[in-house]
Design a protein around this motif. Structure first.
Motif, short mmCIF file in Angstrom:
data_model
loop_
_atom_site.label_atom_id
_atom_site.label_comp_id
_atom_site.label_asym_id
_atom_site.label_seq_id
_atom_site.Cartn_x
_atom_site.Cartn_y
_atom_site.Cartn_z
N ALA A 12 0.75 -1.28 0.10
CA ALA A 12 -0.02 0.13 -0.08
C ALA A 12 0.99 1.29 -0.07
CB ALA A 12 -0.93 0.09 1.35
N LYS A 13 1.86 1.33 0.73
CA LYS A 13 2.82 2.37 0.73
C LYS A 13 3.42 2.57 -0.72
CE LYS A 13 7.19 3.63 2.61
NZ LYS A 13 8.57 3.29 3.45
N ASN A 14 4.17 1.38 -1.04
CA ASN A 14 4.83 1.77 -2.25
C ASN A 14 3.97 2.22 -3.32
OD1 ASN A 14 7.08 0.93 -1.12
ND2 ASN A 14 6.87 -1.06 -1.66
N TYR A 15 2.66 1.91 -3.38
CA TYR A 15 1.89 2.08 -4.50
C TYR A 15 1.24 3.59 -4.49
CZ TYR A 15 -1.88 1.93 -8.16
OH TYR A 15 -2.69 2.37 -9.21
N LEU A 17 2.91 6.09 -2.79
CA LEU A 17 3.95 6.92 -3.31
C LEU A 17 4.17 6.82 -4.65
CD1 LEU A 17 6.39 5.97 -0.16
CD2 LEU A 17 4.63 7.87 -0.40
N SER A 18 4.04 5.89 -5.35
CA SER A 18 4.07 5.77 -6.67
C SER A 18 3.17 6.68 -7.35
CB SER A 18 3.98 4.44 -7.48
OG SER A 18 5.00 3.70 -7.10
N VAL A 19 1.90 6.55 -6.90
CA VAL A 19 0.89 7.67 -7.28
C VAL A 19 1.28 9.03 -6.96
CG1 VAL A 19 -1.62 8.23 -6.98
CG2 VAL A 19 -1.11 5.87 -7.29
N ALA A 20 1.79 9.10 -5.86
CA ALA A 20 2.22 10.63 -5.54
C ALA A 20 3.21 10.97 -6.43
CB ALA A 20 2.60 10.68 -4.08
N GLU A 21 4.14 10.23 -6.64
CA GLU A 21 5.29 10.64 -7.40
C GLU A 21 4.85 10.86 -9.02
OE1 GLU A 21 8.46 11.39 -6.80
OE2 GLU A 21 8.82 10.79 -4.72
N ALA A 22 3.74 10.33 -9.45
CA ALA A 22 3.49 10.20 -10.63
C ALA A 22 3.03 11.94 -11.00
CB ALA A 22 2.53 9.35 -11.07
N MET A 23 2.36 12.35 -10.34
CA MET A 23 1.89 13.71 -10.28
C MET A 23 3.02 14.83 -10.42
SD MET A 23 -0.79 15.50 -11.08
CE MET A 23 -2.52 14.86 -10.58
N LEU A 81 3.51 11.54 3.69
CA LEU A 81 2.78 10.18 3.58
C LEU A 81 3.77 9.07 4.09
CD1 LEU A 81 1.62 10.53 0.01
CD2 LEU A 81 0.27 9.80 1.91
N ASN A 82 5.08 9.33 3.77
CA ASN A 82 6.20 8.31 4.55
C ASN A 82 6.13 8.12 5.75
OD1 ASN A 82 7.92 6.96 2.51
ND2 ASN A 82 8.52 8.79 1.77
N PRO A 130 -1.59 6.38 -14.51
CA PRO A 130 -1.07 5.79 -13.39
C PRO A 130 -0.21 4.71 -13.17
CG PRO A 130 -3.68 6.07 -13.39
CD PRO A 130 -3.18 6.05 -14.91
N PRO A 131 0.46 4.44 -12.11
CA PRO A 131 1.50 3.70 -12.15
C PRO A 131 0.74 2.24 -12.18
CG PRO A 131 1.92 5.20 -10.15
CD PRO A 131 0.71 5.40 -10.99
N GLU A 132 1.48 1.22 -12.39
CA GLU A 132 0.82 -0.19 -12.47
C GLU A 132 0.62 -0.74 -11.17
OE1 GLU A 132 -0.88 -3.40 -14.42
OE2 GLU A 132 0.00 -1.55 -15.44
N TYR A 133 -0.65 -1.15 -11.06
CA TYR A 133 -1.06 -1.51 -9.42
C TYR A 133 -0.24 -2.83 -9.33
CZ TYR A 133 -3.53 -3.39 -5.64
OH TYR A 133 -3.86 -4.13 -4.49
N VAL A 134 0.25 -2.98 -8.20
CA VAL A 134 1.13 -4.15 -7.76
C VAL A 134 0.57 -4.58 -6.49
CG1 VAL A 134 3.51 -4.92 -7.14
CG2 VAL A 134 3.20 -3.17 -8.89
N TYR A 135 0.29 -5.90 -6.46
CA TYR A 135 -0.18 -6.60 -5.00
C TYR A 135 0.52 -7.41 -4.61
CZ TYR A 135 -3.18 -9.20 -1.74
OH TYR A 135 -3.63 -9.50 -0.81
#
Length: 135
Positions: A12-15, A17-23, A81-82, A130-135
């Motif tokens: 959840a954290k990594n995804y 943060l990926s969304v946050a970084e993408a913008m 967020l971190n 958006p970044p690719e969702y990773v589970y």
């Protein structure tokens, strides 16, 4: 069980943060309609919500909903967020598991997921995949 929860939290954290970084920075003030938060405010809400849900439902210490003024810059929002995710991880590592703690954890993650999904729509509104969702 604790390992599974911590893995879920890390994903959840990594995804998130990926969304946050993408913008890009210039997109943090963006809002798709006047009635909603900006992208930055939405991410700040996720961060604050992590701490609030953790306090109320994992640590089981009732606290009022009283968010601080939202961060406005991308770097500050990502740092917020971190910090929130790190505090939740520490709580989960150090709190004995009970049905109530596990339920609180999943409620927290559900809140993150709900708003992160909104954030991906903000990205798409800006023409960003958006970044690719990773589970």
């Amino acid at each position: 069980m604790k390992t599974q929860l911590l893995t879920t939290l890390e994903n959840a954290k990594n995804y998130t943060l990926s969304v946050a970084e993408a913008m890009p920075e210039k997109g943090y003030p963006f809002k798709p309609t006047p009635a909603v938060w900006t992208f930055g405010e939405l991410l700040h809400h996720i961060g604050y919500g992590i701490g609030w849900w953790e306090e109320n439902y994992i640590k089981q210490r009732p606290s009022d909903w009283n968010p601080p003024a939202p961060t406005t810059r991308k770097a500050a929002t990502i740092a917020y967020l971190n910090q929130a995710f790190s505090a939740l991880k520490e709580s989960m590592e150090n709190t004995p598991l009970s049905d109530q703690v596990v339920a609180g954890f999943y409620a927290t993650i559900d809140h993150v997921t709900h708003h992160r999904g909104q954030a991906t729509v903000y990205l798409r509104n800006q023409g960003i995949v958006p970044p690719e969702y990773v589970y």
